[in-house]
Design a protein around this motif. Structure first.
Motif, short mmCIF file in Angstrom:
data_model
loop_
_atom_site.label_atom_id
_atom_site.label_comp_id
_atom_site.label_asym_id
_atom_site.label_seq_id
_atom_site.Cartn_x
_atom_site.Cartn_y
_atom_site.Cartn_z
N ARG A 114 0.83 -1.20 0.00
CA ARG A 114 0.00 0.00 0.00
C ARG A 114 0.87 1.27 0.00
O ARG A 114 0.62 2.21 -0.74
N LYS A 115 1.93 1.23 0.83
CA LYS A 115 2.81 2.38 0.96
C LYS A 115 3.57 2.63 -0.36
O LYS A 115 3.63 3.75 -0.86
N ALA A 116 4.10 1.53 -0.91
CA ALA A 116 4.85 1.65 -2.17
C ALA A 116 3.92 2.12 -3.29
O ALA A 116 4.30 2.93 -4.13
N SER A 117 2.70 1.62 -3.27
CA SER A 117 1.73 1.96 -4.30
C SER A 117 1.43 3.46 -4.25
O SER A 117 1.39 4.13 -5.29
N LYS A 118 1.24 3.97 -3.04
CA LYS A 118 0.93 5.39 -2.88
C LYS A 118 2.08 6.24 -3.42
O LYS A 118 1.86 7.19 -4.16
N GLU A 119 3.29 5.85 -3.04
CA GLU A 119 4.47 6.60 -3.47
C GLU A 119 4.64 6.52 -4.99
O GLU A 119 4.90 7.52 -5.66
N PHE A 120 4.45 5.32 -5.50
CA PHE A 120 4.64 5.07 -6.92
C PHE A 120 3.64 5.86 -7.78
O PHE A 120 4.02 6.63 -8.66
N TYR A 121 2.36 5.67 -7.50
CA TYR A 121 1.35 6.27 -8.37
C TYR A 121 1.21 7.78 -8.18
O TYR A 121 0.72 8.46 -9.07
N SER A 122 1.69 8.27 -7.03
CA SER A 122 1.60 9.72 -6.84
C SER A 122 2.58 10.44 -7.77
O SER A 122 2.43 11.62 -8.04
N SER A 123 3.59 9.70 -8.24
CA SER A 123 4.55 10.37 -9.13
C SER A 123 4.42 9.89 -10.58
O SER A 123 5.30 10.12 -11.39
N VAL A 124 3.33 9.21 -10.87
CA VAL A 124 3.09 8.77 -12.25
C VAL A 124 1.92 9.58 -12.80
O VAL A 124 0.94 9.81 -12.10
N ASP A 125 2.06 10.02 -14.03
CA ASP A 125 0.99 10.75 -14.71
C ASP A 125 -0.32 9.95 -14.58
O ASP A 125 -0.35 8.74 -14.82
N ILE A 126 -1.39 10.62 -14.20
CA ILE A 126 -2.66 9.93 -13.94
C ILE A 126 -3.13 9.10 -15.15
O ILE A 126 -3.71 8.03 -15.00
N GLU A 127 -2.83 9.58 -16.33
CA GLU A 127 -3.25 8.85 -17.53
C GLU A 127 -2.42 7.60 -17.77
O GLU A 127 -2.78 6.76 -18.61
N ASP A 128 -1.31 7.47 -17.05
CA ASP A 128 -0.47 6.28 -17.21
C ASP A 128 -0.75 5.21 -16.15
O ASP A 128 -0.20 4.12 -16.20
N ARG A 129 -1.60 5.55 -15.18
CA ARG A 129 -1.86 4.61 -14.08
C ARG A 129 -2.29 3.23 -14.57
O ARG A 129 -1.88 2.21 -14.03
N ASP A 130 -3.13 3.21 -15.58
CA ASP A 130 -3.67 1.93 -16.03
C ASP A 130 -2.73 1.20 -16.98
O ASP A 130 -3.06 0.14 -17.49
N LYS A 131 -1.56 1.77 -17.22
CA LYS A 131 -0.60 1.10 -18.11
C LYS A 131 0.49 0.40 -17.33
O LYS A 131 1.35 -0.28 -17.89
N VAL A 132 0.50 0.61 -16.00
CA VAL A 132 1.53 0.02 -15.15
C VAL A 132 0.88 -0.74 -14.01
O VAL A 132 -0.19 -0.37 -13.53
N ALA A 133 1.51 -1.83 -13.60
CA ALA A 133 1.01 -2.59 -12.44
C ALA A 133 2.14 -2.84 -11.46
O ALA A 133 3.25 -3.20 -11.87
N LEU A 134 1.86 -2.61 -10.20
CA LEU A 134 2.84 -2.87 -9.14
C LEU A 134 2.30 -4.05 -8.33
O LEU A 134 1.31 -3.92 -7.63
N ILE A 135 2.93 -5.21 -8.49
CA ILE A 135 2.42 -6.42 -7.84
C ILE A 135 3.44 -6.90 -6.79
O ILE A 135 4.61 -7.10 -7.11
N ALA B 74 -11.49 -3.46 -19.26
CA ALA B 74 -12.14 -2.19 -18.93
C ALA B 74 -12.28 -2.02 -17.42
O ALA B 74 -11.92 -0.98 -16.86
N VAL B 75 -12.77 -3.05 -16.75
CA VAL B 75 -13.02 -2.96 -15.30
C VAL B 75 -11.72 -2.76 -14.52
O VAL B 75 -11.64 -1.91 -13.62
N ILE B 76 -10.68 -3.49 -14.88
CA ILE B 76 -9.42 -3.37 -14.14
C ILE B 76 -8.78 -2.00 -14.39
O ILE B 76 -8.31 -1.34 -13.46
N ARG B 77 -8.82 -1.55 -15.64
CA ARG B 77 -8.21 -0.24 -15.94
C ARG B 77 -8.99 0.89 -15.26
O ARG B 77 -8.40 1.86 -14.77
N ILE B 78 -10.30 0.77 -15.21
CA ILE B 78 -11.12 1.79 -14.53
C ILE B 78 -10.78 1.80 -13.03
O ILE B 78 -10.58 2.85 -12.42
#
Lengths: 139, 151
Positions: A114-135, B74-78
């Motif tokens: 959760r902590k890493a996710s917050k740090e990571f996505y806060s510095s990624v362009d919002i439009e790129d969020r769905d192009k990257v996954a942190l697992i 769609a659901v996961i990206r949203i």
């Protein structure tokens, strides 16, 4: 290999992808596996292919990956960066950062994730969020 | 109307189920944990898109056989736009479900346990996160139209 070295090495390789003109010199899209091996730098080539497909500048995402890996020093055990393709939808690709963590229990793992996710996505362009996954995975 | 959360509840019962087909149970748990989480979100988005400019496209992604598996994307990206941590949990659940259904290398009980835990955490968090749906509506609309164009 020390995590700091991996992170530094990764950063150097990722910076190389920003060189002007490098996209123009790329060959045709290769069917090779899109897996990153930190020392060999195989990903540098393949990662560019991913970016080429997405036609997006990598800077923010790459720096965010490096920052998260560096901040996890001491907890991180291993990581890999892959292009994740869905089994039932081959047109759907995501840049996937898998981080294996030695943790005593799931609660710790989720807290780190959760902590890493917050740090990571806060510095990624919002439009790129769905192009990257942190697992995160517990080792 | 069926409540998808029941799939996740069922997973806990399946963990205690005594059978000689234990690996098949582990794989079934991974599948139901994902589908419980996915369906819950799919319907939340459907309700929130009702009356919007992309209602028709979203319903088609959900219900039309021509859309194939595009609704999962769609659901996961949203979800990732609204709550990146939850989106990654859902993606992790999908990865595990794909492994459970397609990959015949051993699927262990610990993976089934992780699937239940991920689904529990996911469902707990998503209820709060989706209260901010309207803030992200433009991005959600873009994703729906982008995925819809793949049909």
């Amino acid at each position: 290999m020390a995590v700091s070295y991996i992170a530094t090495s990764l950063m150097e390789e990722l910076r190389a992808t920003d060189l002007p003109g490098i996209f123009r010199s790329l060959p045709e899209v290769s069917p090779e596996p899109l897996i990153y091996y930190p020392v060999t730098g195989v990903l540098v080539y393949n990662f560019q292919l991913f970016l080429l497909e997405k036609t997006r500048h990598p800077g923010g995402v790459l720096e965010a990956i490096s920052r998260v890996l560096t901040s996890l020093m001491g907890q991180i055990y291993e990581y890999s960066i892959n292009i994740l393709t869905d089994k039932e939808n081959y047109n759907w690709k995501t840049l996937e950062v898998v981080i294996g963590v030695r943790s005593k229990n799931r609660k710790d793992l989720i807290e780190i994730w959760r902590k890493a996710s917050k740090e990571f996505y806060s510095s990624v362009d919002i439009e790129d969020r769905d192009k990257v996954a942190l697992i995160f995975e517990k080792l | 109307m069926f409540d998808p959360k029941d799939f996740v509840e069922l997973c806990n019962d399946l963990m205690r189920f005594s059978t000689s087909f234990s690996e098949a149970i582990n794989r079934t748990i991974a599948g139901r944990a994902y589908y419980g989480s996915f369906l819950l979100t799919r319907e939340k988005v459907r309700a929130l898109c009702r009356g919007s400019a992309v209602e028709r496209q979203y319903n088609l992604l959900c219900d039309d056989p021509r859309a194939g598996g595009l609704i999962h994307e769609a659901v996961i990206r949203i979800t990732k736009q609204i709550d990146p941590f939850a989106g990654d949990l859902l993606l992790s659940l999908r990865k595990r479900r794909n492994r459970a259904d397609y990959d015949l290398t051993p699927f262990r009980m610990i993976e089934a346990r992780d699937a239940i835990d991920d689904a529990d955490d996911y469902i707990r968090g998503i209820v709060t996160s989706f209260r901010n749906f309207n803030v992200y509506y433009r991005l959600v609309e873009r994703i729906i139209l982008e995925v819809y164009s793949k049909i």
